[in-house]
Design a protein around this motif. Sequence first.
Motif, PDB file in Angstrom:
ATOM      1  N   ALA A 163       3.884   2.015   0.835  1.00  0.00           N
ATOM      2  CA  ALA A 163       5.396   1.585   1.019  1.00  0.00           C
ATOM      3  C   ALA A 163       5.898   2.783   2.058  1.00  0.00           C
ATOM      4  O   ALA A 163       6.592   2.464   3.000  1.00  0.00           O
ATOM      5  CB  ALA A 163       6.147   1.735  -0.228  1.00  0.00           C
TER       6      ALA A 163
ATOM      7  N   ARG B  34       4.667   1.653   5.388  1.00  0.00           N
ATOM      8  CA  ARG B  34       5.493   0.705   6.006  1.00  0.00           C
ATOM      9  C   ARG B  34       6.717   1.219   6.493  1.00  0.00           C
ATOM     10  O   ARG B  34       7.299   0.509   7.693  1.00  0.00           O
ATOM     11  CB  ARG B  34       5.910  -0.329   4.933  1.00  0.00           C
TER      12      ARG B  34
ATOM     13  N   LEU C 197       9.949  -9.243  -0.690  1.00  0.00           N
ATOM     14  CA  LEU C 197      10.430  -8.588  -1.727  1.00  0.00           C
ATOM     15  C   LEU C 197      11.269  -9.315  -2.418  1.00  0.00           C
ATOM     16  O   LEU C 197      12.622  -9.294  -2.582  1.00  0.00           O
ATOM     17  CB  LEU C 197      10.818  -7.203  -1.615  1.00  0.00           C
TER      18      LEU C 197
ATOM     19  N   GLY D 121       9.172  -1.516   0.293  1.00  0.00           N
ATOM     20  CA  GLY D 121       8.672  -1.413  -1.081  1.00  0.00           C
ATOM     21  C   GLY D 121       9.548  -0.813  -2.082  1.00  0.00           C
ATOM     22  O   GLY D 121      10.763  -0.710  -1.687  1.00  0.00           O
TER      23      GLY D 121
END
Length: 168
Positions: A33, A36, A45, A57
């Motif tokens: 995460a 990212r 998500l 994330g």
Amino acid sequence: AEGFGFANPPGYPHRAFIEAEACSVRASAPLRALWRCLVDEKVPLPTRKDPAYQGYGVFSFDSVDVSGLTINFEMQGGEFNVNGFTRLLATAEVRRKLGEQAPLPNVLSVHVGTATGLRTTRANLLTGEKSCRPQVVLRVRGTRLQTSRTAQRRASGGGSGGGGGGGG
């Protein structure tokens, strides 16, 4: 962090909207995460409200400790500083997305297409053409904006007989 704050919008009595002597945050996130976030890679998500939602994330905050916190709630020029602070953040975000020259959404744009009952300020004695120097004045929430009177435009229906006809 120590000795930090968020500034008030310009013109408010206190310099800061929020000030704190110290803030300690303990958070965790999967390494993927964090990666990212660095490379601006979003993944699905889904949420109940938005099944197509995408983000970086899940980040968990175990504790947030703040000491010496001061929050200054103030009004200036008819605007609550919380609203002004939020407006400045949103405007900056929109400017980043749209670019500096693009018009902001939620901006009132006024276009005057026609006008009736304009007072003649000049008349040509040879041709009978009448002209005026129109001006638009707009008042919104205590703010007054007006156009200049420098541009000269011909009044509709010129000629020696004056106005007449279906104005617009």
